[in-house]
Write a protein that holds these residues in place. Structure first.
Motif, mmCIF file in Angstrom:
data_model
loop_
_atom_site.group_PDB
_atom_site.id
_atom_site.type_symbol
_atom_site.label_atom_id
_atom_site.label_comp_id
_atom_site.label_asym_id
_atom_site.label_seq_id
_atom_site.Cartn_x
_atom_site.Cartn_y
_atom_site.Cartn_z
ATOM 1 N N HIS A 1 1.504 0.072 -9.602
ATOM 2 C CA HIS A 1 2.211 -1.084 -9.023
ATOM 3 C C HIS A 1 3.146 -1.761 -10.012
ATOM 4 O O HIS A 1 3.100 -2.982 -10.215
ATOM 5 C CB HIS A 1 1.207 -2.098 -8.459
ATOM 6 C CG HIS A 1 0.686 -1.701 -7.097
ATOM 7 N ND1 HIS A 1 1.513 -1.487 -6.023
ATOM 8 C CD2 HIS A 1 -0.564 -1.463 -6.665
ATOM 9 C CE1 HIS A 1 0.787 -1.136 -4.973
ATOM 10 N NE2 HIS A 1 -0.479 -1.097 -5.334
ATOM 11 N N GLY B 1 2.314 1.832 -3.287
ATOM 12 C CA GLY B 1 1.235 2.237 -4.196
ATOM 13 C C GLY B 1 0.842 3.700 -4.051
ATOM 14 O O GLY B 1 0.250 4.283 -4.967
ATOM 15 N N GLU B 2 1.171 4.315 -2.919
ATOM 16 C CA GLU B 2 0.877 5.750 -2.765
ATOM 17 C C GLU B 2 1.656 6.567 -3.787
ATOM 18 O O GLU B 2 1.282 7.678 -4.140
ATOM 19 C CB GLU B 2 1.253 6.209 -1.346
ATOM 20 C CG GLU B 2 0.319 5.673 -0.280
ATOM 21 C CD GLU B 2 0.882 5.823 1.130
ATOM 22 O OE1 GLU B 2 1.819 6.634 1.328
ATOM 23 O OE2 GLU B 2 0.397 5.100 2.022
ATOM 24 N N GLN C 1 0.837 -1.206 0.000
ATOM 25 C CA GLN C 1 0.000 0.000 0.000
ATOM 26 C C GLN C 1 0.875 1.260 0.000
ATOM 27 O O GLN C 1 0.612 2.209 -0.732
ATOM 28 C CB GLN C 1 -0.893 -0.028 1.230
ATOM 29 C CG GLN C 1 -2.022 0.971 1.169
ATOM 30 C CD GLN C 1 -2.751 1.040 2.492
ATOM 31 O OE1 GLN C 1 -2.984 0.015 3.134
ATOM 32 N NE2 GLN C 1 -3.095 2.243 2.901
ATOM 33 N N SER D 1 1.251 4.157 -8.382
ATOM 34 C CA SER D 1 -0.146 3.707 -8.317
ATOM 35 C C SER D 1 -0.421 2.528 -9.247
ATOM 36 O O SER D 1 -1.315 1.725 -9.002
ATOM 37 C CB SER D 1 -1.089 4.867 -8.631
ATOM 38 O OG SER D 1 -0.720 5.415 -9.873
#
Ligand code: AHR
Length: 555
Positions: free
Chosen positions: A346, A340-341, A337, A344
């Protein structure tokens, strides 16, 4: 006793299953009571392909890992393949080892790869990174001073003998970026193209090694340079910019966090993004390291005081190691997560290239072999639980390796001179290799928790977990029953399919401390049973303290 929430969950799953599960019942053993656990495998809900590389391994120039563990020498009486321990190579072929990380660990950031190539008798002897650590343990000089007898070419020979991919960790702390580029050149430049290609040919390989995976430093927050996340991001950019590919695409693995160091993850990606978000595509993996070491149940954070013993433990310690290991799932989710910030889409995947329990010294089969410990049934359960976690997150975790392959922490093998044995952890890798490359499918497991006393207070841990993967009509289901005392009476259903045949492999023992040694190499080995029935519901008993693999052929 099934608790309320579990009962409700069971009820929902059970209702669906009842509609599907009436016909022939496949009973592996006579049940002593009604099923208390239920497993539903949802073939339609594919989570992703299980990367074979999550079943990878790790070798470091530390203690007895390389010298004795892997390398015995060409002139040795110990059976060897060009100096490599034959038993080890044979076992690794059996478990289909896909990738091996080398030469560290912390050692990597002290290592000059140029010391380990060229004529063996001309290679310099150096002080091993772990020299000071070894002083108190009576380690042989071969572990304290690095002969460089085993280097890049011998490692490539090892990978070739096994049939696996090499994954090299470059030195970012104490060598310039130029040395990294040259190592890539030595390994990958085409035959006859460069002076380093000629040097490689002189060492026996005119053909390039085609190394794809490159770690850019190791634990750069600590032994790998003591950088801040931002400083390391700058180094990472510098080391990986315009490295020649020689026709072999390179997959760079950045040195990620220790455990729950969210700041390291955010700090690194923030700095990369600040300069150029396009760089995410050049980062193949983000390396998470997680050791389960603190069994003090919150009493201390001291590295030496918090550890427990590998062999002498009670029921509390059994569960405590598993509780610690179980945290890995939330660490994977949390770092995924956090990455992913920034990334995005991934593009960057997780690489968990050091994991396992870390106990205090004392259980080593060979005194003086720094960091060696003796894995027991508890570590088999731990390792199976960890591999199941990876299997459940195929879209996130692309490569992983326990620390370390032989004569070290969570080792698959122990070796000393002509003695060799497969540990319970080694057997787990053998059982789980069936998952490699399979399609992971969602699996709902409902079971009562395991209950025990933690500091005299009631505590619980989950009662049954696992993972499932399919390849064509073949389904592999692996399960961990961590309870020290309770059999799980289990029903398995695969909605939309029925079971043509089933083979069950179980690793368990009445003694929680069971382990293999040179004297008793087969004290703990998996037992295989052909269940010889067909039907829509498979009913079986899962013994306490066990790891079970079911191989189901579906119709
Ligand atoms: O696996 C032993 C050591 O643990 C490795 O060298 C290092 O990366 C980690 O801290």
């Amino acid at each position: 006793m099934i608790r309320r929430r579990e009962f409700i969950h069971n009820g929902v799953v059970g209702a669906t299953a009842l509609l599907l599960a009436r016909p022939a019942r496949l009973v592996s053993t006579i049940l002593s009571s009604a099923p208390d656990a239920r497993i539903e495998i949802l073939l339609e809900e594919v989570l992703g392909t299980i990367s074979p590389n999550i079943y990878g391994h790790f070798l470091e120039h530390i203690g007895g890992v390389i010298y004795d563990g892997v390398w015995v020498g060409e002139q040795s009486k110990i059976p060897n393949i060009d100096g490599l321990r034959k038993d080890l190579v044979d076992e690794m072929r059996k478990i289909k080892a896909p990738v091996v990380r080398y030469p560290g660990g912390c050692f990597a950031d002290s290592y000059d790869w140029r010391d380990g190539v060229g004529p063996a008798d001309k290679r310099p002897r150096r002080t091993n990174f772990w020299n000071n650590e070894d002083e108190t343990t009576g380690a042989p000089a071969s572990h304290r001073y690095e002969s460089n007898r085993f280097g890049t070419d011998e490692f490539m020979r090892f990978c070739k003998a096994i049939g696996c991919q090499p994954y090299l960790a470059a030195n970012v702390r104490s060598l310039p970026a130029e040395a990294f580029s040259r190592w890539v050149e030595y390994c990958n430049s085409p035959a006859g193209s460069t002076a380093l290609a000629d040097a490689r040919a002189a060492s026996g390989s005119s053909e390039p090694y085609g190394v794809r995976y490159w770690g850019v430093g190791n634990e750069s927050w600590g032994c790998g340079g003591n950088f801040t996340a931002q400083e390391y991001a700058v180094e990472f950019r510098r080391y990986t910019t315009w490295v020649p590919e020689y026709g072999q695409p390179l997959s760079f693995v950045a040195s990620g966090p220790n455990s729950d160091d969210w700041q390291w993850t955010r700090g690194f990606f923030e700095e990369i993004a600040r300069k150029d978000k396009g760089l995410f595509s050049s980062i193949f993996g983000w390396a998470l390291h997680y050791y389960s070491w603190n069994l003090s149940r919150g009493r201390t954070e001291n590295w030496d005081e918090g550890k427990g013993d590998a062999i002498k433990f009670d029921v509390q310690d059994w569960y405590e190691v598993l509780r610690e290991g179980n945290r890995l799932e939330s660490l994977i989710e949390g770092h995924w997560q956090a990455v992913g910030e920034f990334d995005s889409g991934h593009q960057v995947k997780l690489v968990v290239d050091e994991w396992g329990p870390w106990y205090r010294p004392g259980s080593e089969l060979t005194p003086g072999y720094f960091l060696e410990q003796t894995p027991t049934l508890r570590d088999a359960i731990f390792s199976a639980m960890t591999l199941d976690i990876f299997n459940r997150h195929p879209e996130k975790v692309t490569l992983a390796s326990p620390a370390q392959l032989v004569n070290c922490l969570n080792s698959l093998y122990l070796a000393y001179e002509d003695k060799f044995c497969v540990t319970p952890v080694g057997h787990i890798f053998g059982m789980y290799s069936a998952h490699q490359g399979g399609q992971a499918v969602r699996t709902i497991i409902s079971a009562p928790n395991a209950h025990y006393l933690r500091d005299d207070k009631p505590a619980s841990f989950w009662g049954l977990k696992g993972s499932a993967s399919v390849r064509d009509k073949n389904l592999t289901l692996t399960l961990v029953n961590p309870s020290v005392s309770e059999v799980r009476e289990t029903e398995v259903v695969v909605p939309g399919a029925s079971i043509k045949s089933a083979v069950m492999t179980v690793l368990s023992n009445a003694d929680l401390h069971a382990h293999n040694s040179f004297d008793q190499p087969n004290a703990l080995t998996p037992q295989v049973k052909d269940l010889q029935s067909t039907g829509r519901v498979l009913t079986l008993q899962i013994p306490p303290a066990s790891v079970t693999k079911l191989e189901l052929s579906l119709m």
